[in-house]
Design a protein around this motif. Sequence first.
Motif, PDB file in Angstrom:
ATOM      1  N   GLU A 104      13.430   4.686 -23.599  1.00 24.11           N
ATOM      2  CA  GLU A 104      14.826   4.248 -23.532  1.00 24.11           C
ATOM      3  C   GLU A 104      15.271   4.000 -22.097  1.00 24.11           C
ATOM      4  O   GLU A 104      15.972   3.017 -21.804  1.00 24.11           O
ATOM      5  N   ILE A 105      14.868   4.882 -21.184  1.00 20.97           N
ATOM      6  CA  ILE A 105      15.244   4.707 -19.779  1.00 20.97           C
ATOM      7  C   ILE A 105      14.553   3.482 -19.193  1.00 20.97           C
ATOM      8  O   ILE A 105      15.154   2.709 -18.436  1.00 20.97           O
ATOM      9  N   ALA A 106      13.282   3.276 -19.550  1.00 18.28           N
ATOM     10  CA  ALA A 106      12.550   2.107 -19.049  1.00 18.28           C
ATOM     11  C   ALA A 106      13.172   0.811 -19.565  1.00 18.28           C
ATOM     12  O   ALA A 106      13.277  -0.178 -18.829  1.00 18.28           O
ATOM     13  N   GLU A 107      13.604   0.816 -20.823  1.00 16.62           N
ATOM     14  CA  GLU A 107      14.246  -0.374 -21.385  1.00 16.62           C
ATOM     15  C   GLU A 107      15.551  -0.676 -20.664  1.00 16.62           C
ATOM     16  O   GLU A 107      15.855  -1.840 -20.346  1.00 16.62           O
ATOM     17  N   ALA A 108      16.334   0.363 -20.383  1.00 14.76           N
ATOM     18  CA  ALA A 108      17.595   0.162 -19.669  1.00 14.76           C
ATOM     19  C   ALA A 108      17.345  -0.325 -18.245  1.00 14.76           C
ATOM     20  O   ALA A 108      18.074  -1.180 -17.728  1.00 14.76           O
ATOM     21  N   ARG A 109      16.305   0.190 -17.628  1.00 13.81           N
ATOM     22  CA  ARG A 109      15.964  -0.236 -16.270  1.00 13.81           C
ATOM     23  C   ARG A 109      15.598  -1.719 -16.250  1.00 13.81           C
ATOM     24  O   ARG A 109      16.014  -2.468 -15.363  1.00 13.81           O
ATOM     25  N   GLU A 110      14.840  -2.146 -17.255  1.00 13.73           N
ATOM     26  CA  GLU A 110      14.386  -3.533 -17.298  1.00 13.73           C
ATOM     27  C   GLU A 110      15.508  -4.493 -17.667  1.00 13.73           C
ATOM     28  O   GLU A 110      15.643  -5.565 -17.067  1.00 13.73           O
ATOM     29  N   CYS A 127      -3.199  15.912 -20.558  1.00 11.62           N
ATOM     30  CA  CYS A 127      -3.753  14.563 -20.392  1.00 11.62           C
ATOM     31  C   CYS A 127      -2.746  13.517 -20.842  1.00 11.62           C
ATOM     32  O   CYS A 127      -2.554  12.489 -20.175  1.00 11.62           O
ATOM     33  N   ARG A 128      -2.097  13.759 -21.964  1.00 16.95           N
ATOM     34  CA  ARG A 128      -1.102  12.810 -22.462  1.00 16.95           C
ATOM     35  C   ARG A 128       0.068  12.678 -21.487  1.00 16.95           C
ATOM     36  O   ARG A 128       0.642  11.599 -21.331  1.00 16.95           O
ATOM     37  N   ILE A 129       0.428  13.783 -20.839  1.00 12.23           N
ATOM     38  CA  ILE A 129       1.512  13.728 -19.853  1.00 12.23           C
ATOM     39  C   ILE A 129       1.100  12.881 -18.655  1.00 12.23           C
ATOM     40  O   ILE A 129       1.890  12.065 -18.149  1.00 12.23           O
ATOM     41  N   ILE A 130      -0.134  13.050 -18.180  1.00 12.54           N
ATOM     42  CA  ILE A 130      -0.615  12.224 -17.069  1.00 12.54           C
ATOM     43  C   ILE A 130      -0.648  10.754 -17.483  1.00 12.54           C
ATOM     44  O   ILE A 130      -0.275   9.862 -16.701  1.00 12.54           O
ATOM     45  N   ASP A 131      -1.064  10.480 -18.713  1.00 17.00           N
ATOM     46  CA  ASP A 131      -1.045   9.102 -19.212  1.00 17.00           C
ATOM     47  C   ASP A 131       0.384   8.554 -19.210  1.00 17.00           C
ATOM     48  O   ASP A 131       0.634   7.425 -18.764  1.00 17.00           O
ATOM     49  N   MET A 132       1.313   9.337 -19.719  1.00 13.93           N
ATOM     50  CA  MET A 132       2.714   8.922 -19.805  1.00 13.93           C
ATOM     51  C   MET A 132       3.285   8.627 -18.419  1.00 13.93           C
ATOM     52  O   MET A 132       4.044   7.670 -18.230  1.00 13.93           O
ATOM     53  N   LEU A 133       2.909   9.446 -17.443  1.00  9.77           N
ATOM     54  CA  LEU A 133       3.351   9.234 -16.067  1.00  9.77           C
ATOM     55  C   LEU A 133       2.884   7.878 -15.556  1.00  9.77           C
ATOM     56  O   LEU A 133       3.660   7.117 -14.961  1.00  9.77           O
ATOM     57  N   HIS A 134       1.629   7.553 -15.792  1.00  9.51           N
ATOM     58  CA  HIS A 134       1.084   6.294 -15.284  1.00  9.51           C
ATOM     59  C   HIS A 134       1.538   5.091 -16.102  1.00  9.51           C
ATOM     60  O   HIS A 134       1.535   3.962 -15.601  1.00  9.51           O
ATOM     61  N   MET A 135       1.948   5.312 -17.328  1.00  7.37           N
ATOM     62  CA  MET A 135       2.502   4.229 -18.137  1.00  7.37           C
ATOM     63  C   MET A 135       3.930   3.886 -17.727  1.00  7.37           C
ATOM     64  O   MET A 135       4.487   2.885 -18.178  1.00  7.37           O
ATOM     65  N   GLY A 136       4.537   4.732 -16.890  1.00  9.18           N
ATOM     66  CA  GLY A 136       5.868   4.449 -16.377  1.00  9.18           C
ATOM     67  C   GLY A 136       7.001   5.003 -17.206  1.00  9.18           C
ATOM     68  O   GLY A 136       8.158   4.623 -17.015  1.00  9.18           O
ATOM     69  N   TYR A 137       6.705   5.953 -18.112  1.00 10.85           N
ATOM     70  CA  TYR A 137       7.751   6.500 -18.967  1.00 10.85           C
ATOM     71  C   TYR A 137       8.344   7.797 -18.432  1.00 10.85           C
ATOM     72  O   TYR A 137       9.227   8.384 -19.059  1.00 10.85           O
ATOM     73  N   VAL A 138       7.869   8.236 -17.293  1.00 11.47           N
ATOM     74  CA  VAL A 138       8.498   9.309 -16.529  1.00 11.47           C
ATOM     75  C   VAL A 138       8.173   9.018 -15.070  1.00 11.47           C
ATOM     76  O   VAL A 138       7.082   8.537 -14.749  1.00 11.47           O
ATOM     77  N   ASP A 139       9.139   9.238 -14.185  1.00  9.67           N
ATOM     78  CA  ASP A 139       8.951   8.859 -12.783  1.00  9.67           C
ATOM     79  C   ASP A 139       8.139   9.881 -12.001  1.00  9.67           C
ATOM     80  O   ASP A 139       7.422   9.528 -11.062  1.00  9.67           O
ATOM     81  N   GLU A 140       8.276  11.132 -12.377  1.00  7.42           N
ATOM     82  CA  GLU A 140       7.521  12.174 -11.685  1.00  7.42           C
ATOM     83  C   GLU A 140       7.425  13.381 -12.606  1.00  7.42           C
ATOM     84  O   GLU A 140       8.360  13.677 -13.357  1.00  7.42           O
TER      85      GLU A 140
END
Length: 294
Positions: free
Chosen positions: A211-217, A244-257
């Motif tokens: 949701e945050i990524a969609e609003a950003r875009e 591992c899923r959290i690291i994936d999510m981070l690199h997919m751009g769905y959390v900034d840090e």
Amino acid sequence: MKADARFSGLDPVFWANVRSISETMRYTEKPTKKIRVYSLGDMLHVMETLGLEWEHLADQKGNITAFAEQLQDYFKHRAEVLNTYVEPRLMDANRARATFEQLRSQLAPNCPLPMNKQTGSKKAHNFLTCIVNMLVEAGIKGLPCDYDPRRLTTLTQGAKPARTLSRRLDGCFPRTVNPIAAWEIKEYYYTTTFGSRVADGVYETLLDGYEIAEARENLGVDVQHLLIVDAYGTWWDLGRSYLCRIIDMLHMGYVDEVLFGYETVERLPEIVEGWVATYKSRTISNQQLFDIQG
């Protein structure tokens, strides 16, 4: 922890392969508890098992493709950061309590210091939440902050709601309307099993990230989205696949840090400095706009 730039902004096809390979081959080596790195043979085996094509991974002579090499580089990176950086920073209840007590003595906070919902000997402060609150309070130096939002986060265009997130987050700076930053905290010091509640917490963060990524875009609204997690027994002993899923999510751009355990103490003060700078910049811009309109 921020995403490695080598693996940011990659095509969804890349992440489809990451997920399929990881899930089929398993994320970890059970005897050693280490995060796995997959060979070309492993990846080809996955495609065969799933009845999928494998030409994107190897040519007809069996030579590895550039795409498969990139996958291997990512798997190596994910394993390295989890095995060598994240694991030693995850705290158990005793270490978290000691860190909390040290910061409380040092900072003399006025922010909320919530208790957990346990009973008996497990009744204690929510150590990670308290650590986050104290460090944020120390960094913002009197600026407003919602440490326990009781409403949904709303992003606006003009003075009208444009997006409202589906879930209440654990903290917003400076408030839930057009926050500069929003964060979620997942601490499970006294959890003895990795149940659906813990797993659901990861997927909830993924929803917020979408949701945050969609609003950003689509709105051009930038909210820094943080995930802060801790509890060695829960995340490392029982939930390494979800790390591992959290690291994936981070690199997919769905959390900034993502901040893991004691990394909160190491990294959050610097992050908060950035929030304060943005807050002051917004205040100056709003005042200039008011002066022009006046």
